[in-house]
Scaffold this motif. Structure first.
Motif, PDB file in Angstrom:
ATOM      1  N   SER A   1       8.709  -8.643   7.285  1.00 28.04           N
ATOM      2  CA  SER A   1       8.614  -8.631   5.828  1.00 28.04           C
ATOM      3  C   SER A   1       7.728  -7.479   5.367  1.00 28.04           C
ATOM      4  CB  SER A   1       8.056  -9.954   5.286  1.00 28.04           C
ATOM      5  OG  SER A   1       6.724 -10.156   5.735  1.00 28.04           O
ATOM      6  N   ILE A   2       7.941  -7.047   4.111  1.00 31.63           N
ATOM      7  CA  ILE A   2       7.130  -6.000   3.475  1.00 31.63           C
ATOM      8  C   ILE A   2       6.863  -6.491   2.054  1.00 31.63           C
ATOM      9  CG2 ILE A   2       6.947  -3.551   2.887  1.00 31.63           C
ATOM     10  CD1 ILE A   2       9.310  -3.045   4.799  1.00 31.63           C
ATOM     11  N   ILE A   3       5.670  -7.002   1.800  1.00 32.48           N
ATOM     12  CA  ILE A   3       5.355  -7.661   0.535  1.00 32.48           C
ATOM     13  C   ILE A   3       4.310  -6.851  -0.253  1.00 32.48           C
ATOM     14  CG2 ILE A   3       4.612  -9.779  -0.577  1.00 32.48           C
ATOM     15  CD1 ILE A   3       7.131 -10.138   1.075  1.00 32.48           C
ATOM     16  N   PRO A   4       4.624  -6.453  -1.486  1.00 27.22           N
ATOM     17  CA  PRO A   4       3.657  -5.713  -2.299  1.00 27.22           C
ATOM     18  C   PRO A   4       2.668  -6.645  -3.003  1.00 27.22           C
ATOM     19  CG  PRO A   4       5.694  -5.953  -3.526  1.00 27.22           C
ATOM     20  CD  PRO A   4       5.929  -6.590  -2.173  1.00 27.22           C
ATOM     21  N   SER A   5       1.476  -6.157  -3.210  1.00 26.88           N
ATOM     22  CA  SER A   5       0.457  -6.910  -3.957  1.00 26.88           C
ATOM     23  C   SER A   5      -0.629  -5.912  -4.358  1.00 26.88           C
ATOM     24  CB  SER A   5      -0.121  -8.050  -3.103  1.00 26.88           C
ATOM     25  OG  SER A   5      -0.758  -7.533  -1.946  1.00 26.88           O
ATOM     26  N   VAL A   6      -1.802  -6.409  -4.673  1.00 27.93           N
ATOM     27  CA  VAL A   6      -2.950  -5.540  -4.939  1.00 27.93           C
ATOM     28  C   VAL A   6      -4.149  -6.070  -4.161  1.00 27.93           C
ATOM     29  CG1 VAL A   6      -2.175  -4.798  -7.223  1.00 27.93           C
ATOM     30  CG2 VAL A   6      -3.576  -6.848  -7.012  1.00 27.93           C
ATOM     31  N   ALA A   7      -5.104  -5.186  -3.899  1.00 24.96           N
ATOM     32  CA  ALA A   7      -6.297  -5.576  -3.158  1.00 24.96           C
ATOM     33  C   ALA A   7      -7.431  -4.627  -3.522  1.00 24.96           C
ATOM     34  CB  ALA A   7      -6.043  -5.544  -1.655  1.00 24.96           C
ATOM     35  N   VAL A   8      -8.653  -5.076  -3.284  1.00 23.51           N
ATOM     36  CA  VAL A   8      -9.826  -4.248  -3.550  1.00 23.51           C
ATOM     37  C   VAL A   8     -10.180  -3.475  -2.288  1.00 23.51           C
ATOM     38  CG1 VAL A   8     -12.262  -4.233  -4.180  1.00 23.51           C
ATOM     39  CG2 VAL A   8     -10.702  -5.855  -5.269  1.00 23.51           C
ATOM     40  N   GLN A   9     -10.285  -2.156  -2.417  1.00 25.89           N
ATOM     41  CA  GLN A   9     -10.650  -1.291  -1.298  1.00 25.89           C
ATOM     42  C   GLN A   9     -11.704  -0.302  -1.772  1.00 25.89           C
ATOM     43  OE1 GLN A   9      -9.744  -1.542   1.787  1.00 25.89           O
ATOM     44  NE2 GLN A   9     -10.510   0.359   2.643  1.00 25.89           N
ATOM     45  N   ASP A  10     -12.875  -0.342  -1.132  1.00 18.17           N
ATOM     46  CA  ASP A  10     -13.981   0.542  -1.513  1.00 18.17           C
ATOM     47  C   ASP A  10     -14.331   0.412  -2.990  1.00 18.17           C
ATOM     48  OD1 ASP A  10     -14.103   1.531   1.087  1.00 18.17           O
ATOM     49  OD2 ASP A  10     -12.656   3.113   0.675  1.00 18.17           O
ATOM     50  N   GLY A  11     -14.302  -0.810  -3.493  1.00 17.78           N
ATOM     51  CA  GLY A  11     -14.686  -1.067  -4.874  1.00 17.78           C
ATOM     52  C   GLY A  11     -13.630  -0.723  -5.900  1.00 17.78           C
ATOM     53  N   LYS A  12     -12.438  -0.349  -5.445  1.00 16.72           N
ATOM     54  CA  LYS A  12     -11.355   0.007  -6.356  1.00 16.72           C
ATOM     55  C   LYS A  12     -10.175  -0.933  -6.162  1.00 16.72           C
ATOM     56  CE  LYS A  12     -12.508   4.949  -6.251  1.00 16.72           C
ATOM     57  NZ  LYS A  12     -11.986   6.307  -5.934  1.00 16.72           N
ATOM     58  N   LEU A  13      -9.450  -1.180  -7.250  1.00 13.19           N
ATOM     59  CA  LEU A  13      -8.250  -1.996  -7.164  1.00 13.19           C
ATOM     60  C   LEU A  13      -7.085  -1.090  -6.780  1.00 13.19           C
ATOM     61  CD1 LEU A  13      -7.373  -4.950  -7.585  1.00 13.19           C
ATOM     62  CD2 LEU A  13      -6.643  -4.301  -9.875  1.00 13.19           C
ATOM     63  N   CYS A  14      -6.450  -1.395  -5.649  1.00 18.98           N
ATOM     64  CA  CYS A  14      -5.399  -0.534  -5.126  1.00 18.98           C
ATOM     65  C   CYS A  14      -4.132  -1.333  -4.856  1.00 18.98           C
ATOM     66  CB  CYS A  14      -5.846   0.110  -3.805  1.00 18.98           C
ATOM     67  SG  CYS A  14      -7.377   1.062  -3.899  1.00 18.98           S
ATOM     68  N   ALA A  15      -3.016  -0.619  -4.793  1.00 18.10           N
ATOM     69  CA  ALA A  15      -1.788  -1.243  -4.329  1.00 18.10           C
ATOM     70  C   ALA A  15      -1.969  -1.623  -2.864  1.00 18.10           C
ATOM     71  CB  ALA A  15      -0.616  -0.275  -4.482  1.00 18.10           C
ATOM     72  N   CYS A  16      -1.437  -2.773  -2.484  1.00 19.79           N
ATOM     73  CA  CYS A  16      -1.544  -3.246  -1.109  1.00 19.79           C
ATOM     74  C   CYS A  16      -0.158  -3.710  -0.654  1.00 19.79           C
ATOM     75  CB  CYS A  16      -2.543  -4.396  -1.026  1.00 19.79           C
ATOM     76  SG  CYS A  16      -2.649  -5.164   0.617  1.00 19.79           S
ATOM     77  N   THR A  17       0.234  -3.320   0.540  1.00 15.10           N
ATOM     78  CA  THR A  17       1.523  -3.726   1.076  1.00 15.10           C
ATOM     79  C   THR A  17       1.300  -4.454   2.391  1.00 15.10           C
ATOM     80  OG1 THR A  17       2.468  -1.695   0.142  1.00 15.10           O
ATOM     81  CG2 THR A  17       3.851  -2.958   1.656  1.00 15.10           C
ATOM     82  N   ALA A  18       1.638  -5.745   2.429  1.00 12.11           N
ATOM     83  CA  ALA A  18       1.475  -6.546   3.643  1.00 12.11           C
ATOM     84  C   ALA A  18       2.727  -6.395   4.498  1.00 12.11           C
ATOM     85  CB  ALA A  18       1.251  -8.011   3.283  1.00 12.11           C
ATOM     86  N   ILE A  19       2.580  -5.750   5.660  1.00 15.16           N
ATOM     87  CA  ILE A  19       3.701  -5.506   6.567  1.00 15.16           C
ATOM     88  C   ILE A  19       3.569  -6.435   7.771  1.00 15.16           C
ATOM     89  CG2 ILE A  19       4.895  -3.788   7.975  1.00 15.16           C
ATOM     90  CD1 ILE A  19       3.526  -1.627   6.223  1.00 15.16           C
ATOM     91  N   THR A  20       4.544  -7.279   7.960  1.00 15.21           N
ATOM     92  CA  THR A  20       4.576  -8.157   9.131  1.00 15.21           C
ATOM     93  C   THR A  20       5.674  -7.659  10.063  1.00 15.21           C
ATOM     94  OG1 THR A  20       3.895 -10.032   7.750  1.00 15.21           O
ATOM     95  CG2 THR A  20       4.763 -10.542   9.932  1.00 15.21           C
ATOM     96  N   TYR A  21       5.330  -7.486  11.338  1.00 15.08           N
ATOM     97  CA  TYR A  21       6.300  -6.906  12.264  1.00 15.08           C
ATOM     98  C   TYR A  21       6.293  -7.636  13.602  1.00 15.08           C
ATOM     99  CZ  TYR A  21       2.132  -4.526  14.040  1.00 15.08           C
ATOM    100  OH  TYR A  21       0.890  -4.256  14.542  1.00 15.08           O
ATOM    101  N   ARG A  22       7.381  -7.490  14.341  1.00 17.35           N
ATOM    102  CA  ARG A  22       7.527  -8.137  15.645  1.00 17.35           C
ATOM    103  C   ARG A  22       6.970  -7.271  16.768  1.00 17.35           C
ATOM    104  NH1 ARG A  22      12.483  -8.789  13.097  1.00 17.35           N
ATOM    105  NH2 ARG A  22      12.979 -10.940  12.501  1.00 17.35           N
ATOM    106  N   GLN A  23       7.097  -5.972  16.607  1.00 17.59           N
ATOM    107  CA  GLN A  23       6.687  -5.040  17.650  1.00 17.59           C
ATOM    108  C   GLN A  23       6.101  -3.802  17.001  1.00 17.59           C
ATOM    109  OE1 GLN A  23       9.643  -4.359  20.705  1.00 17.59           O
ATOM    110  NE2 GLN A  23       8.895  -2.283  21.106  1.00 17.59           N
ATOM    111  N   ASP A  24       5.046  -3.286  17.588  1.00 21.47           N
ATOM    112  CA  ASP A  24       4.381  -2.123  17.004  1.00 21.47           C
ATOM    113  C   ASP A  24       5.332  -0.930  16.949  1.00 21.47           C
ATOM    114  OD1 ASP A  24       2.434  -0.674  15.839  1.00 21.47           O
ATOM    115  OD2 ASP A  24       1.096  -0.586  17.579  1.00 21.47           O
ATOM    116  N   LEU A  25       5.079  -0.051  15.990  1.00 27.49           N
ATOM    117  CA  LEU A  25       5.921   1.118  15.782  1.00 27.49           C
ATOM    118  C   LEU A  25       5.227   2.373  16.294  1.00 27.49           C
ATOM    119  CD1 LEU A  25       6.984   0.411  12.074  1.00 27.49           C
ATOM    120  CD2 LEU A  25       8.131  -0.352  14.167  1.00 27.49           C
ATOM    121  N   SER A  26       6.023   3.367  16.588  1.00 25.40           N
ATOM    122  CA  SER A  26       5.463   4.666  16.961  1.00 25.40           C
ATOM    123  C   SER A  26       4.931   5.348  15.702  1.00 25.40           C
ATOM    124  CB  SER A  26       6.539   5.545  17.605  1.00 25.40           C
ATOM    125  OG  SER A  26       7.536   5.880  16.650  1.00 25.40           O
ATOM    126  N   GLU A  27       4.159   6.407  15.885  1.00 25.86           N
ATOM    127  CA  GLU A  27       3.625   7.134  14.726  1.00 25.86           C
ATOM    128  C   GLU A  27       4.762   7.646  13.850  1.00 25.86           C
ATOM    129  OE1 GLU A  27       0.715  10.956  13.694  1.00 25.86           O
ATOM    130  OE2 GLU A  27       0.942  10.231  15.754  1.00 25.86           O
TER     131      GLU A  27
END
Length: 206
Positions: free
Chosen positions: A35-61
């Protein structure tokens, strides 16, 4: 944006979709994603877009970069374009939020979520004292999940409840995601008969 965090979080949760349903990138990447779910989150004191990526196997660069391009496209021309046209009521007026901008937009990995991970602890919520409005109960449960860092679960719960045709079944679904008086301990097996019936009615099955 921080003073309007709660209103933006709620709007993002209400309009959240699974980007994977619109994925148009390399199949070698898609087959590893859950799944790839959009939301928002606080990062370094700022409100930023956040995307929660759930995966079965790690990806290459190379694969991660391809996925990031797909997500950036959703924020610029897809889901994000529709979201920025939504009016968010705040004290003093109306707010329109742009997740993407032509200059300075970047994606910074800060955490990963794999399906093998142990399910996070369910936040607690008492049903006693609520007015019986399932949408009010659903909204409170979704807010607790978001505050607990479970944005994907919040979206999934909303989707399942929306497809439910019974108030008490809806309470049962909510009680799978937050700890209520109706929750079944997680070490007990799920009821296969209920799952089968829910699927026949178009509900989501985890």
């Amino acid at each position: 944006m921080m003073p309007y965090r709660e209103q933006i979080e709620q709007a993002a949760a209400e309009q959240a979709v699974d980007f994977l349903a619109y994925y148009d990138g390399p199949e070698e990447v898609r087959e590893h994603l859950v799944s790839i779910i959009p939301s928002v989150a606080v990062q370094d004191g700022k409100l930023c877009a956040c995307t929660a990526i759930t995966y079965r196997q790690d990806l290459s660069e190379h694969q991660w970069n391809a996925l990031f391009r797909e997500i950036a496209g959703q924020y610029s021309d897809g889901w994000g374009e529709g979201f920025e046209q939504r009016d968010i009521e705040v004290d003093g007026g109306i707010l329109n939020v742009h997740f993407w901008q032509p200059d300075g937009f970047e994606m910074i990995p800060i955490a990963v979520s794999r399906v093998e991970q142990t399910a996070p602890e369910r936040p607690r919520m008492e049903l006693v004292g609520h007015d019986g409005n399932i949408f009010a109960i659903l909204g409170r449960a979704a807010k607790l999940l978001r505050e607990n860092g479970q944005n994907a679960a919040s979206v999934e719960m909303r989707r399942r409840v929306t497809h439910c045709d019974n108030y008490y079944k809806a309470l049962g679904i909510i009680s799978e995601y937050v700890e209520t008086e109706l929750s079944v301990p997680r070490d007990l097996p799920p009821d296969p008969a209920r799952r089968k019936k829910e699927k026949q009615h178009g509900g989501e099955v985890r």
